[in-house]
Design an enzyme around this catalytic site. Structure first.
Site, short mmCIF file in Angstrom:
data_model
loop_
_atom_site.label_atom_id
_atom_site.label_comp_id
_atom_site.label_asym_id
_atom_site.label_seq_id
_atom_site.Cartn_x
_atom_site.Cartn_y
_atom_site.Cartn_z
N MET A 119 12.50 51.47 27.80
CA MET A 119 13.29 52.55 27.36
C MET A 119 14.69 52.36 27.23
SD MET A 119 11.76 55.40 30.04
CE MET A 119 12.60 54.93 31.92
N ASP B 25 7.68 47.61 38.18
CA ASP B 25 7.54 48.22 38.50
C ASP B 25 5.96 49.05 38.85
OD1 ASP B 25 9.45 50.42 36.85
OD2 ASP B 25 9.43 49.11 36.22
N GLY C 33 15.71 41.08 32.54
CA GLY C 33 14.48 41.55 33.06
C GLY C 33 13.76 41.93 32.41
N HIS C 34 14.58 42.80 31.18
CA HIS C 34 13.74 43.01 29.90
C HIS C 34 13.32 41.93 29.05
CE1 HIS C 34 15.34 47.23 30.63
NE2 HIS C 34 14.54 47.28 30.49
#
Ligand code: AMP
Length: 298
Positions: free
Chosen positions: A30, A150, A36-37
């Site tokens: 998003m 997640d 992290g991404h």
């Protein structure tokens, strides 16, 4: 690196690359990218010829009282970061491109989507499964990389791919953390200075439970109590859930069997910011008789 805004162009490019025998990976995000991404993008770079990073704040996975409007956005910065991680294409569709007038189909899963995160956020996973299905079709990717941060989402996506026969391989990459253990998240930006100082408590609670399991604790409620007790050392924290479950089935037996992998899951508010975190732990093969020995004061 090229920015693609329409599904048609994305599909045509991907099909061309596939016809050349190239392996394509997609990293759905998003935006408001962080390390992290970036780790997911780097992983995609390692295992494929073409890397597509998608940047789309998906309105359908937010409830009306959640932070869709306020969700942090900075496409220019995202483009630079995605490129530095080795992205070939950023797929950046508008809301109208993804959900044009008359859109009325959804991918809805029963079972595991109703527990934990799904209980607190009732339509969240339907939004996630629908958008991820669309992103898989738009990018025609062979592989997709998701973050363990997640955890429930990972399980849901894996199940969707299996149930609906998507040919996409799902790869899960470990959670990237700040120095104090706080899982990196675009939402960490919302934290006040004080709340940021306290935010490492989620990781410490997970660590506490892990230590107790490694010492011989296998009773679910006691494991959970260790996490809750640790979280409560920060008086301002509001715990949404803090629990443990079988990492594959999400079942919550009274006692976990020897050798079983379990997941510790926390969702909690610091101020108005909702943080989630998790940890995978294996119950030792030899259970011993230590269970319940640490109950005092819980
Ligand atoms: P988001 O932009 O928050 O929707 O996240 C996009 C992807 O990045 C999801 O697969 C997340 O699980 C993953 N992700 C987010 N934060 C982290 C993190 N700290 N470590 C690893 N993966 C992450």
């Amino acid at each position: 690196m090229k920015v693609i805004e329409t599904i048609k162009e994305m599909q045509e490019l991907s099909k061309k690359h596939k016809s050349e025998g190239k392996v394509i990976s997609v990293v759905p995000t998003m935006g408001y990218l962080h390390k992290g991404h970036l780790r997911l993008i780097e992983k995609a770079r390692e295992i494929s010829d073409i890397v597509i990073t998608t940047v789309f704040v998906n309105p359908t996975q937010f409830a009306p009282d959640e932070d869709f409007e306020a969700y942090p956005r900075n496409f220019e910065r995202d483009s630079k970061l995605a490129e530095s991680g080795g992205t070939d294409y950023i797929f950046h569709p508008s809301v109208n491109e993804m959900y044009p007038m008359g859109f009325s189909t959804a991918v809805v899963m029963s079972g595991i989507t109703k527990k934990f995160e799904g209980k607190s956020r009732p339509n969240h996973f339907a939004g996630v499964t629908t958008v991820v299905a669309k992103l898989f079709h738009a990018t025609v990717a062979d592989k997709a990389i998701f973050g363990q941060k997640d955890f429930q989402q990972c399980l849901v996506i894996k199940k969707m791919v299996k149930d609906l026969n998507f040919p996409t391989e799902i790869i899960i990459s470990p959670t990237v953390r700040e120095q104090d253990g706080l899982a990196m998240s675009s939402r960490n930006k919302y934290l006040s200075e004080e709340d940021r100082k306290n935010a490492g408590i989620l990781f410490r609670a997970l660590e506490k439970a892990r230590e107790e399991i490694e010492k011989g604790e296998y009773q679910r409620k006691i494991i959970n109590a260790h996490m809750i007790k640790t979280l409560r050392t920060v008086p301002s924290i509001k715990i949404d859930y803090s629990l443990s479950a079988d990492a594959e089935t999400f079942e919550e037996p009274e006692v976990f069997p020897a050798g079983r992998e379990i997941v510790l899951l926390i969702a909690a508010y610091l101020g108005k910011t909702r943080l989630i975190d998790n940890m995978l732990v294996r119950i030792p093969q030899n259970l011993g008789d230590n269970s319940g020995k640490f109950v005092e004061g819980l």
